[in-house]
Design a protein around this motif. Sequence first.
Motif, short mmCIF file in Angstrom:
data_model
loop_
_atom_site.label_atom_id
_atom_site.label_comp_id
_atom_site.label_asym_id
_atom_site.label_seq_id
_atom_site.Cartn_x
_atom_site.Cartn_y
_atom_site.Cartn_z
N SER A 118 49.49 37.57 35.20
CA SER A 118 50.19 37.97 36.26
C SER A 118 51.71 38.43 36.20
N LEU A 140 47.51 36.21 43.55
CA LEU A 140 47.92 35.98 44.87
C LEU A 140 46.37 35.67 45.85
N CYS A 167 55.26 36.29 44.37
CA CYS A 167 54.80 36.91 43.14
C CYS A 167 55.78 37.63 42.36
N PRO A 213 49.76 40.26 39.52
CA PRO A 213 50.39 39.42 40.65
C PRO A 213 49.58 39.41 41.91
N ASP A 255 53.39 34.46 39.53
CA ASP A 255 53.78 35.61 38.42
C ASP A 255 54.33 34.67 37.26
#
Length: 453
Positions: free
Chosen positions: A27, A46, A147, A42, A86
């Motif tokens: 991510s 999520l 993110c 990312p 992230d």
Amino acid sequence: MSTIKEEIHALSEEMLTNLGKLVAIDSQLAPAKEGMPFGEGPAKALEMGLQIAQELGFKTVNLDNYCGYAEMGEGEEIVGIAGHLDIVPVGGDWTYDPFVLTRKGDYVYGRGTTDDKGPVIEALYAMKLLRDSGVKLNKRVRLIMGCNEETGSKCMKHYNEVAEELSCGFTPDANFPCIHGEKGHMSMMAYSKNTKIISMNGGFVSNAVCDNCTTVIPAEARLKEKLEAAFSQTKLQEYKVTEENGTLTIYAKGVPAHASTPALGINAAGVTCQCLEEAGFEDDFVKFYNSHIGTDCDGSGVGLKFADEYGDLTFCNGIVKTQDGVISCTIDIRVPVTLKADQVREMCQGRLEDENGRIEIGTIGNPLFFPRESPLVNALYKAYVDVTGDTENKPMVIGGGTYAKSLKNIIAFGPEKLGIDYHIHGADEFILVSGMEEAVLVYMEAIKNLLAI
């Protein structure tokens, strides 16, 4: 409390399984795609985070793939917990696959295990256990999953635009016992003017010490032997000097460290420049680097050496790059909470350029500070003390920056224990299973205390 500890322990394997699902997703920030402002990785992380929360019975909302949240409870006020999914680039020499959760006893390795996917899971299970215990929820409790924390926190800017303000809360993205202040962040870029260096490249992110560097220079009589003598006196993990076709190639491997604590690392680029000068390699940029950046991590070369009661100014060179004959260096500075932006500019005025190189000031971000006696700090610190019994360690100010600077009414709170290097932003990042279980309990108590504010 022992019964709750047993319940948490019984959920350990389930928590690790879910953490493994998040760790498996790379991510890092990537080019934006339609509906994916920070790239595919990312957005996938999520989606997985919200799916895990949904499976645990929470209401979930995706805010345009900038961030999302899981929520429980009723009421107008919101106790917020903000973590991020992230990650920074992998970098370094990993013993284990960074995208496969690997357990060795109490240690669990993988990128994001401590920063910050593991803490997101801890907070989520703290919410689950609290809900299942029947505690009265007079406010909503909302776990926000961002993110873009590592590269700008644009996710929280979006949250502020489209979602409700938090009444109070925390971000599980720092240290226990409690963080009541975060230093300001300042960036600089250094550039060579004239140099004989053919190329100098090293580092992988701007917010970590440059822990590896490869430099190519013209060969000179006996220079190889002098360089090897100089490097032999350093604390580098590894170095190698090779000569071929009239050039010397220098490889230096230092020690990684976060930019907020650069003195814990060894800057490979800085040591290289130091050794080049010691070996008698005359070069304008080497002089500029050693006089303005150096290896001291305190900003003294540009007039920024400063400390207040809450900590020192720190100065970190993260990336060194050569392009079109110009060497550039990123500089990450953490500014003590009592210094203002105009004071910082005044301190380094007239110290940023000479005939050998120049430094440009980039962004200067404001610090964050909550008084030690504030209800928010007291509520979180009490939760930590009640669970751990540790009264020796006190609320503190850190050099790292967290979501606390992006969201109102929150501060950073755990889960890292002082004295343990979790290899955040470095190779073989890990989480301790015992620490994970304890953090869940601390976060349960913290939420209860915040519900009572």
